[in-house]
Design an enzyme around this catalytic site. Structure first.
Site, PDB file in Angstrom:
ATOM      1  N   ARG A  60       0.858  -1.197  -0.039  1.00 51.03           N
ATOM      2  CA  ARG A  60       0.063  -0.009  -0.117  1.00 51.03           C
ATOM      3  C   ARG A  60       0.996   1.343  -0.119  1.00 51.03           C
ATOM      4  NH1 ARG A  60      -1.610   1.963   4.396  1.00 51.03           N
ATOM      5  NH2 ARG A  60      -2.196  -0.291   5.371  1.00 51.03           N
ATOM      6  N   TYR A 113     -12.941  18.705 -15.324  1.00 50.51           N
ATOM      7  CA  TYR A 113     -13.511  17.224 -15.678  1.00 50.51           C
ATOM      8  C   TYR A 113     -14.478  16.963 -14.535  1.00 50.51           C
ATOM      9  CZ  TYR A 113     -13.365  12.170 -15.500  1.00 50.51           C
ATOM     10  OH  TYR A 113     -13.670  11.034 -15.831  1.00 50.51           O
ATOM     11  N   ASP A 185      -4.022  20.025 -13.950  1.00 50.23           N
ATOM     12  CA  ASP A 185      -4.445  18.725 -14.422  1.00 50.23           C
ATOM     13  C   ASP A 185      -3.965  18.637 -16.001  1.00 50.23           C
ATOM     14  OD1 ASP A 185      -5.591  16.653 -15.750  1.00 50.23           O
ATOM     15  OD2 ASP A 185      -7.526  16.849 -14.363  1.00 50.23           O
ATOM     16  N   LYS A 210      -5.501   7.869 -19.302  1.00 48.95           N
ATOM     17  CA  LYS A 210      -5.992   8.372 -20.826  1.00 48.95           C
ATOM     18  C   LYS A 210      -4.664   8.510 -21.518  1.00 48.95           C
ATOM     19  CE  LYS A 210      -9.811   9.566 -18.706  1.00 48.95           C
ATOM     20  NZ  LYS A 210     -10.085  10.652 -18.020  1.00 48.95           N
TER      21      LYS A 210
HETATM   22  C1  LIG Z   1     -10.239  11.239 -16.819  1.00 54.22           C
HETATM   23  C2  LIG Z   1      -9.824  12.367 -16.340  1.00 54.22           C
HETATM   24  C3  LIG Z   1      -9.844  12.416 -14.742  1.00 54.22           C
HETATM   25  C4  LIG Z   1      -9.960  11.173 -13.622  1.00 54.22           C
HETATM   26  O1  LIG Z   1      -9.228  10.157 -14.141  1.00 54.22           O
HETATM   27  P1  LIG Z   1      -9.709   8.720 -13.927  1.00 54.22           P
HETATM   28  O2  LIG Z   1      -8.523   8.004 -14.107  1.00 54.22           O
HETATM   29  O3  LIG Z   1     -11.084   8.369 -14.822  1.00 54.22           O
HETATM   30  O4  LIG Z   1     -10.138   8.696 -12.387  1.00 54.22           O
HETATM   31  C5  LIG Z   1      -9.139  13.750 -14.335  1.00 54.22           C
HETATM   32  N1  LIG Z   1      -8.980  14.684 -15.306  1.00 54.22           N
HETATM   33  C6  LIG Z   1      -9.162  14.551 -16.404  1.00 54.22           C
HETATM   34  C7  LIG Z   1      -8.773  15.712 -17.435  1.00 54.22           C
HETATM   35  C8  LIG Z   1      -9.679  13.351 -17.119  1.00 54.22           C
HETATM   36  O5  LIG Z   1      -9.749  13.506 -18.387  1.00 54.22           O
END
Ligand SMILES: *Cc1c(COP(=O)(O)O)cnc(C)c1O
Length: 403
Positions: A60, A113, A185, A210
């Site tokens: 963890r 998001y 982000d 992504k």
């Molecule tokens: C998908 C996404 C998230 C969240 O990510 P997960 O892996 O689905 O939890 C956060 N910020 C952006 C810009 C995203 O496209």
């Protein structure tokens, strides 16, 4: 390691962060599945446990495969430290919850998001944190709110799904001047196209699910920054438990080796599709920072190495028209994810902003018929031909929609 720091981004994507964890002369990172680590020497065990000596204690907390992933992203983002998470949302939430306590204030933008937006509108107010959400791209409004005082300034650029751009350098300076921690982000741009730390941000985070992974087969998240800021985030995560799985780390590491190649091809295809969509009578709007018609094209040109593979468009006739177009595309997943090698189409109301009410979406400037495209690595000609035939069918049936 020093040598890798000087290498170009595509080379880092292939080599960075791996050497330390290679064993038996293997050329590839091992998937270490062990939950715990054995120590015959009690003193050594103690030293590792209290951080006096390098090593692993329990899955963890840390894991060698996961660490290789963290180091690869860390080096690509030019950061001193990094820590990882089970998902991108865990990266977002753990980072926010590490620093915010009741009575604190955070400034952000309206179209982050969908999940992040839910934290701002639901969870943070519930715990007594004041949230100020500014119109995305309204730099004066962001600066004004930051100057009122805030613990965190949270940005996302380009945004999801209308691909709006915020000038990181400009607002990060305001954040710095007022003592706020500036978080970006960077999921849409990836380290290939944008490095927020170099533009003045304190922390950069990603949904590794992504583009970093790129194959839509593993969930993950990561945040990079100074040791001073990453240590408390790591501590929050190791105790609260949103740890990245070593199998996911391995898959994303493998995906990252081709990140530069993928981004290059996907960006080239995105530019072609944006131009194609712009030329269609039935298309109302196209949102892509690479288009000169984009409100903040100049800022994007300045702060990004290239414009990326994310775009969105709206059709005349709204959702009824979308229902006629999307089913006829051959080279497309109609799905909630993005950043994969396959081209993926999804209406905002069923994907990024499914958590929001129609009123909330309207307040964020998201038309009900908005379709997000995450452009894949297929051949450009095939993607354009696919759109051509789908638009031909839409044209035939479009008269049936009452506008
Ligand atoms: C998908 C996404 C998230 C969240 O990510 P997960 O892996 O689905 O939890 C956060 N910020 C952006 C810009 C995203 O496209």
């Amino acid at each position: 390691m020093e040598k890798q720091n000087e290498a170009s981004m595509g080379t880092k994507a292939v080599w960075a962060g791996e050497k330390e964890v290679l064993v038996h002369g293997a050329t590839q990172v091992p998937v270490v599945v062990s939950v715990a680590y054995n120590y015959d020497d009690m003193d050594e065990w103690y030293d590792v446990a209290v951080g006096k000596k390098k090593g692993h204690i329990y899955g963890r907390n840390t894991n060698p495969t996961v660490q290789a992933f963290e180091n690869k992203v860390r080096i690509m983002e030019g950061a001193e430290a990094a820590t990882s998470f089970s998902t991108g949302m865990a990266a977002v939430s753990n980072t926010l919850y590490t620093f915010l306590k009741p009575g604190d204030r955070i400034v952000s933008i309206k179209d982050t998001y969908g999940g992040t937006n839910k934290i701002f509108t639901e969870f943070l107010p519930n715990m007594g944190v004041e949230v100020a959400l500014c119109d995305t791209g309204d730099h004066e409004a962001i600066e004004k709110e930051v100057e009122k005082g805030c613990k965190l300034l949270y940005l996302e650029t380009p945004t999801n799904p209308t691909v709006k751009i915020t000038d990181i350098k400009r607002v990060a300076k305001t954040g710095k001047d007022t003592g706020a921690i500036v978080i970006v982000d960077n999921t849409f741009a990836t380290p290939i196209n944008q490095n927020p730390l170099k533009l003045g941000a304190n922390l950069v985070l990603h949904s590794a699910t992504k583009f970093l992974g790129g194959h839509a087969d593993a969930l993950g998240g990561v945040v990079c920054g100074s040791k001073e800021l990453i240590e408390p985030i790591y501590h929050y995560r190791e105790i609260n438990g949103a740890t990245m799985d070593p199998w996911a780390a391995y898959l994303i590491l493998r995906g990252m080796k081709t990140l530069k190649l993928r981004m290059k091809e996907q960006t080239k295809n995105a530019k072609a599709i944006a131009k194609f969509l712009q030329a269609q009578d039935l298309v109302e709007d196209v949102f892509y920072p690479g288009l000169e018609t984009h409100t903040n094209h100049e800022i994007a040109k300045e702060q990004m190495n290239d414009f990326g593979a994310m775009m969105s468009f709206s059709l005349k006739g709204g959702m009824d028209a979308v229902k006629l177009l999307l089913p006829n595309l051959k080279y497309a997943n109609r799905a909630a994810n993005l950043g994969a090698v396959e081209t993926t189409y999804g209406p905002a109301r069923t994907t990024s902003h499914v958590e929001c009410t129609p009123e909330e979406r309207a307040a964020m400037g998201i038309p009900e018929g908005l379709v997000r495209i995450s452009v894949g690595i297929e051949e450009e000609e095939d993607l354009i031909q696919d759109l051509e035939q789908a638009f031909a069918i839409l044209k035939e049936k479009h008269a049936s929609i009452s506008l």
